[in-house]
Write a protein that holds these residues in place. Structure first.
Motif, mmCIF file in Angstrom:
data_model
loop_
_atom_site.group_PDB
_atom_site.id
_atom_site.type_symbol
_atom_site.label_atom_id
_atom_site.label_comp_id
_atom_site.label_asym_id
_atom_site.label_seq_id
_atom_site.Cartn_x
_atom_site.Cartn_y
_atom_site.Cartn_z
ATOM 1 N N LEU A 91 0.879 -1.169 0.000
ATOM 2 C CA LEU A 91 0.000 0.000 0.000
ATOM 3 C C LEU A 91 0.913 1.213 0.000
ATOM 4 O O LEU A 91 1.652 1.446 0.953
ATOM 5 C CB LEU A 91 -0.913 -0.033 1.233
ATOM 6 C CG LEU A 91 -1.996 -1.116 1.172
ATOM 7 C CD1 LEU A 91 -2.701 -1.250 2.520
ATOM 8 C CD2 LEU A 91 -3.014 -0.807 0.073
ATOM 9 N N ASN A 92 0.886 1.963 -1.096
ATOM 10 C CA ASN A 92 1.874 3.021 -1.304
ATOM 11 C C ASN A 92 1.392 4.359 -0.743
ATOM 12 O O ASN A 92 0.524 5.014 -1.324
ATOM 13 C CB ASN A 92 2.183 3.150 -2.797
ATOM 14 C CG ASN A 92 3.357 4.079 -3.052
ATOM 15 O OD1 ASN A 92 3.946 4.618 -2.111
ATOM 16 N ND2 ASN A 92 3.696 4.267 -4.309
ATOM 17 N N THR A 99 -1.634 10.548 0.049
ATOM 18 C CA THR A 99 -2.781 9.745 -0.392
ATOM 19 C C THR A 99 -2.954 9.673 -1.904
ATOM 20 O O THR A 99 -3.862 9.001 -2.391
ATOM 21 C CB THR A 99 -4.083 10.322 0.210
ATOM 22 O OG1 THR A 99 -4.132 11.734 -0.070
ATOM 23 C CG2 THR A 99 -4.135 10.091 1.709
ATOM 24 N N LEU A 122 -2.782 5.998 -3.675
ATOM 25 C CA LEU A 122 -3.884 5.088 -3.341
ATOM 26 C C LEU A 122 -5.225 5.638 -3.826
ATOM 27 O O LEU A 122 -6.124 4.865 -4.166
ATOM 28 C CB LEU A 122 -3.902 4.800 -1.838
ATOM 29 C CG LEU A 122 -2.756 3.868 -1.393
ATOM 30 C CD1 LEU A 122 -2.766 3.683 0.121
ATOM 31 C CD2 LEU A 122 -2.851 2.508 -2.090
ATOM 32 N N ARG A 164 -5.443 4.497 -7.179
ATOM 33 C CA ARG A 164 -5.787 3.074 -7.193
ATOM 34 C C ARG A 164 -7.275 2.843 -6.897
ATOM 35 O O ARG A 164 -7.790 1.748 -7.091
ATOM 36 C CB ARG A 164 -4.896 2.368 -6.163
ATOM 37 C CG ARG A 164 -4.688 0.906 -6.424
ATOM 38 C CD ARG A 164 -3.543 0.315 -5.631
ATOM 39 N NE ARG A 164 -3.724 -1.133 -5.515
ATOM 40 C CZ ARG A 164 -2.789 -1.962 -5.052
ATOM 41 N NH1 ARG A 164 -1.618 -1.508 -4.663
ATOM 42 N NH2 ARG A 164 -3.033 -3.263 -4.992
ATOM 43 N N PHE A 222 -8.941 4.217 -3.853
ATOM 44 C CA PHE A 222 -9.341 4.406 -2.452
ATOM 45 C C PHE A 222 -10.207 5.660 -2.276
ATOM 46 O O PHE A 222 -9.970 6.684 -2.914
ATOM 47 C CB PHE A 222 -8.104 4.570 -1.563
ATOM 48 C CG PHE A 222 -7.481 3.269 -1.123
ATOM 49 C CD1 PHE A 222 -7.438 2.164 -1.956
ATOM 50 C CD2 PHE A 222 -6.916 3.159 0.151
ATOM 51 C CE1 PHE A 222 -6.852 0.977 -1.536
ATOM 52 C CE2 PHE A 222 -6.331 1.982 0.576
ATOM 53 C CZ PHE A 222 -6.295 0.882 -0.265
ATOM 54 N N GLU A 242 -11.863 3.491 2.783
ATOM 55 C CA GLU A 242 -10.598 2.736 2.738
ATOM 56 C C GLU A 242 -9.502 3.487 3.490
ATOM 57 O O GLU A 242 -8.679 2.861 4.176
ATOM 58 C CB GLU A 242 -10.160 2.499 1.293
ATOM 59 C CG GLU A 242 -11.037 1.506 0.540
ATOM 60 C CD GLU A 242 -12.337 2.113 0.057
ATOM 61 O OE1 GLU A 242 -12.379 3.344 -0.191
ATOM 62 O OE2 GLU A 242 -13.340 1.352 -0.061
ATOM 63 N N LEU A 287 -7.368 2.141 6.567
ATOM 64 C CA LEU A 287 -5.903 2.199 6.507
ATOM 65 C C LEU A 287 -5.354 2.941 7.726
ATOM 66 O O LEU A 287 -4.334 2.530 8.309
ATOM 67 C CB LEU A 287 -5.464 2.870 5.200
ATOM 68 C CG LEU A 287 -3.963 2.978 4.947
ATOM 69 C CD1 LEU A 287 -3.271 1.620 5.045
ATOM 70 C CD2 LEU A 287 -3.694 3.596 3.575
ATOM 71 N N ARG A 301 -6.000 -4.136 -0.153
ATOM 72 C CA ARG A 301 -5.358 -4.191 -1.482
ATOM 73 C C ARG A 301 -6.169 -5.007 -2.464
ATOM 74 O O ARG A 301 -6.320 -4.631 -3.626
ATOM 75 C CB ARG A 301 -3.980 -4.864 -1.371
ATOM 76 C CG ARG A 301 -2.887 -4.034 -0.844
ATOM 77 C CD ARG A 301 -1.550 -4.623 -1.255
ATOM 78 N NE ARG A 301 -1.379 -6.038 -0.962
ATOM 79 C CZ ARG A 301 -0.961 -6.523 0.201
ATOM 80 N NH1 ARG A 301 -0.691 -5.723 1.199
ATOM 81 N NH2 ARG A 301 -0.812 -7.824 0.350
#
Ligand SMILES: *Cc1c(COP(=O)(O)O)cnc(C)c1O
Length: 425
Positions: A34-35, A372, A375, A378, A380, A384, A388, A415
């Motif tokens: 999770l970046n 953020t 993500l 991605r 989120f 989410e 997190l 993920r």
């Protein structure tokens, strides 16, 4: 029939299995973490296509319509598209899309607007600024006399009184404003007034916030600063590189300082990627993504602030108006690299960086910088980011070892709901 040039058409898997394996490993690594690295993002798959395209074959020294190479009629159109889209996105009069990176963009701006030996006033790196604005370890500090301003000890906001006092005392040729670690809006007009008072050029480096600026969600320095620079790969989510924006009257000087002043041939495949990214950033889906980026950071900051007693990490400035959440881990007494390891243990990536007035010496200090943007790209949203935040709080909390399997499992479940580049690899 014999293939006259087999290496030209063989897939990587056949041509170089070792390298192909490394590319697969990187894709797997990106999928399995999770970046929260605030300066990173994920580019669209179509952008990978552009950067991996035949545009990379072309030499194109110069600018559209004025190249030193033959055969530039197509890359001229690609660069014109990138320039027009950059200008439309930010409301700028002129754009140079050739800088190889944010650092290259800053060096070129100084080459255009200052003479070696001139004084440059920049934001101290350990207080959130960037080394290319002044530091002796960079070309800027070698060629120019760097002087730095700071944030205030009490509220950690940029100290405009100090900026004004230094500007009056040092008479800088250039004042840089821009940060890589900060969570609040900037008053670019206040910097403009200071620059005008002392006859300095104002350069805004909006590397981190350019995507938010494009979406109208962070104050824009365009039209206030004389020149703006930014990286294309942070919140904008494009390919790696830099761009410079300025008024038409400075265009000639800026362009000459990029090429031939500080760079060689441009990277047409990267400029093509910029055209794509700047085009996408004008669509509603980008605004929606930037809204999730900002809102997610506020949610993350809120959850982490609620858990500050257990984690012994304070949220610097108490919250955020950007994509960044900065934690001060100094109450833990062990430095941020230990906190970073706690996050690694549950599959999360972030940055350890020094903070202003950091009690822990060294390059990583006590700051844990979370962002953020990647993500949110991605997929989120608030729910989410809230989950997190709970995972991070657990990973930084006193029971972290005992909760390891539970927390890593929750991170994996998060993920799994947001597959990265399905079908690739
Ligand atoms: C990231 C960053 C840069 C440098 O960009 P590179 O592409 O890594 O050279 C410059 N200034 C600021 C404020 C940054 O955040």
């Amino acid at each position: 029939m014999r293939d006259p040039a087999p290496e030209l058409s063989a897939p990587l898997e056949e041509l170089d299995r070792e390298l192909a394996g490394l590319l697969r490993a990187e894709l797997a690594r990106e999928r399995a973490t999770l970046n929260l690295i605030a300066s990173e993002n994920f580019v669209p798959r179509a952008l990978l296509e552009v950067q991996g395209s035949v545009l990379t074959n072309k030499y194109a020294d110069g600018y559209p319509g004025a190249r030193e190479y033959d055969g530039c009629e197509v890359v001229d159109e690609v660069e014109r598209l990138a320039i027009a889209r950059a200008c439309a996105l930010f409301g700028a009069e002129h754009a140079n899309v050739q800088p190889y990176s944010g650092a290259s963009a800053n060096f070129a701006v100084l080459r255009a607007l200052a003479a070696p030996g001139d004084t440059v006033l920049g934001w101290d790196f350990t207080h959130g600024g960037h080394p290319t604005h002044y530091d002796r370890d960079t070309l800027t500090g070698v060629l120019y006399r760097g002087v730095t301003y700071h944030v205030r000890r009490d509220d950690r906001l940029v100290d405009l009184d100090e900026v004004a006092a230094l500007a009056r005392a040092e008479r800088p040729r250039v004042i840089f404003v821009g940060w890589c670690l900060y969570t609040r809006h900037l008053d670019y007009r206040a910097f403009r007034e200071i620059a005008d008072e002392v006859g300095a050029v104002l350069v805004a480096d909006m590397a981190h916030v350019s995507g938010l600026v494009a979406a109208g969600m962070y104050p824009s320095p365009v039209g206030i600063a004389d020149v703006c620079t930014f990286t294309t790969h942070k919140t904008v989510g494009g390919g790696r590189g830099g761009t410079i924006l300025c008024r038409q009257e400075l265009a000639g000087r800026i362009d000459a300082a990029v090429y031939p002043g500080s760079q060689g041939g441009p990277l047409p495949h990267v400029i093509g990627a910029h055209a794509l990214a700047f085009g996408l950033a004008r669509r509603p889906a980008f605004r929606e993504r930037m809204a999730r980026t900002l809102s997610g950071a506020r949610v993350l900051a809120g959850v982490l602030a609620d858990h500050a007693t257990e984690t012994r990490c304070d949220v610097v400035t108490g919250g955020t108006e950007t994509h960044q959440v900065v934690l001060d881990t100094s109450p833990r007494g062990v430095g941020a690299s230990t906190a970073l390891e706690d996050l690694h243990a549950v599959g999360v990536n972030a940055n350890a960086l020094p903070l202003a007035f950091d009690p822990v010496p060294g390059p990583t200090g006590s700051g844990l910088r979370l962002g953020t943007a990647a993500l949110a790209t991605r997929g989120f949203a608030d729910a989410e980011f809230a989950e997190l935040g709970e995972i991070l709080a657990g990973a930084l909390g006193p029971a972290r070892g005992a909760r390891h399997a539970e927390l890593a499992g929750r991170a994996e479940a998060l993920r799994a709901g947001f597959p990265l580049y399905p079908g690739l690899g």
